[in-house]
Scaffold this active site. Structure first.
Site, short mmCIF file in Angstrom:
data_model
loop_
_atom_site.label_atom_id
_atom_site.label_comp_id
_atom_site.label_asym_id
_atom_site.label_seq_id
_atom_site.Cartn_x
_atom_site.Cartn_y
_atom_site.Cartn_z
N GLY A 98 116.77 -39.62 103.01
CA GLY A 98 115.78 -40.64 102.73
C GLY A 98 114.37 -40.09 102.70
O GLY A 98 113.49 -40.62 102.01
N LYS A 105 122.16 -38.40 104.55
CA LYS A 105 120.79 -38.08 104.89
C LYS A 105 120.01 -37.85 103.60
O LYS A 105 120.59 -37.72 102.54
CB LYS A 105 120.72 -36.81 105.76
CG LYS A 105 121.29 -37.00 107.16
CD LYS A 105 121.31 -35.73 107.97
CE LYS A 105 120.02 -34.96 107.98
NZ LYS A 105 118.86 -35.78 108.46
N GLY A 147 111.93 -37.02 109.95
CA GLY A 147 112.08 -38.47 109.88
C GLY A 147 111.45 -39.19 111.06
O GLY A 147 110.94 -38.58 111.99
N LYS A 151 121.93 -47.81 111.93
CA LYS A 151 122.39 -46.75 111.03
C LYS A 151 123.90 -46.50 111.14
O LYS A 151 124.45 -45.71 110.37
CB LYS A 151 121.64 -45.44 111.33
CG LYS A 151 120.12 -45.57 111.23
CD LYS A 151 119.69 -45.97 109.84
CE LYS A 151 118.19 -46.18 109.73
NZ LYS A 151 117.41 -44.97 109.96
N GLU A 161 117.27 -29.35 105.87
CA GLU A 161 117.94 -29.95 107.03
C GLU A 161 119.39 -29.48 107.08
O GLU A 161 119.89 -29.11 108.15
CB GLU A 161 117.91 -31.48 106.92
CG GLU A 161 116.55 -32.09 107.20
CD GLU A 161 116.55 -33.61 107.01
OE1 GLU A 161 115.78 -34.27 107.71
OE2 GLU A 161 117.30 -34.12 106.16
N THR A 210 112.75 -41.03 113.50
CA THR A 210 113.38 -40.91 114.82
C THR A 210 113.14 -39.52 115.40
O THR A 210 112.87 -39.39 116.61
CB THR A 210 114.89 -41.20 114.73
OG1 THR A 210 115.09 -42.44 114.07
CG2 THR A 210 115.50 -41.29 116.13
#
Length: 224
Positions: free
Chosen positions: A95, A93, A26, A120, A102, A28
């Site tokens: 997206g 989670k 992702g 978030k 993960e 971040t």
């Protein structure tokens, strides 16, 4: 430095020499992987990463982070992002459609850190739909079961290609809107009991710390 970068860079400072690190997926975690690569080079650290997607694999490779697998090593610490984090540090989670691997890597880790910006953080999960990775041939049946349970589900469609999103494992993603979740842990188990569902995007009772980038600086939140 933006808020995601603040959280990602701070998480990279938590990694110790000699650790095997789960590399999340992702926007971040992009910053986390970037900073970890810088630390490995500048501090000559002996660290290896286990990617959770092709995206994190390519980022790790470009950042010169040595790669390994779950078959070869246990995970000392995993760092990953989230779409939602509730006050009990449960997550939604998926997206990026990478939540299956993960979850495997994050749940296998001795320590699991989540990195997010403060947008978030939610009072209750369910502001966004719950993603489910499903075997393509089961998708119609899974959609019907979800509708019967009261959810509003739909197959996620790709943005840059015709047709549905296809995961790294060759499966479809169904986004199921349940509204606000009253019992995230219970729903996580119930969804995985549906035939054809490979994994869902609820992560409950597994987070050791959330690192939040905010306008007031970096916040570190641990389970109560």
């Amino acid at each position: 430095m933006n808020l995601k970068q603040m959280a990602g860079y701070e998480a990279a400072l938590e990694i110790k020499n000699g650790q095997i690190v789960g590399l999340g997926t992702g926007s971040t975690t992009h910053y986390f992987i970037e900073k970890l690569g810088i630390r490995i080079k500048e501090e000559e650290l002996d660290i290896m990463g286990i990617p959770t997607s092709y995206q994190s694999f390519f980022l790790a490779r470009d950042s010169h982070i040595p790669i390994t697998t779950l078959d070869e090593h246990d995970v000392d610490i995993a760092v990953d992002g989230a779409d939602e984090v509730d006050p009990d540090l449960n997550l939604i989670k998926g997206g990026g459609a990478a939540h299956t691997l993960e979850k495997i890597v994050d749940y296998a880790a001795d320590k699991f850190l989540v990195i997010v910006d403060d947008s978030k953080m939610v009072t209750k999960l369910g502001q966004t739909p719950v993603p489910l990775e499903v075997i393509p041939s089961s998708s119609r049946m899974v959609l019907n079961i979800l509708k019967e349970s009261g959810a509003s589900p739909q197959i996620r469609m790709a943005q840059m290609k015709d047709g549905p999103v296809v995961t790294d494992h060759g499966n479809f993603v169904i986004d199921a809107d349940f509204g606000l979740l009253e019992d995230a842990s219970k729903l996580e188990k119930e969804l995985n009991s549906i035939p054809g569902v490979v994994e869902n995007g609820i992560f409950s009772n597994v987070v050791d710390m959330v690192i939040v980038g905010s306008d007031e600086g970096v916040k570190k939140i641990r389970p109560v």
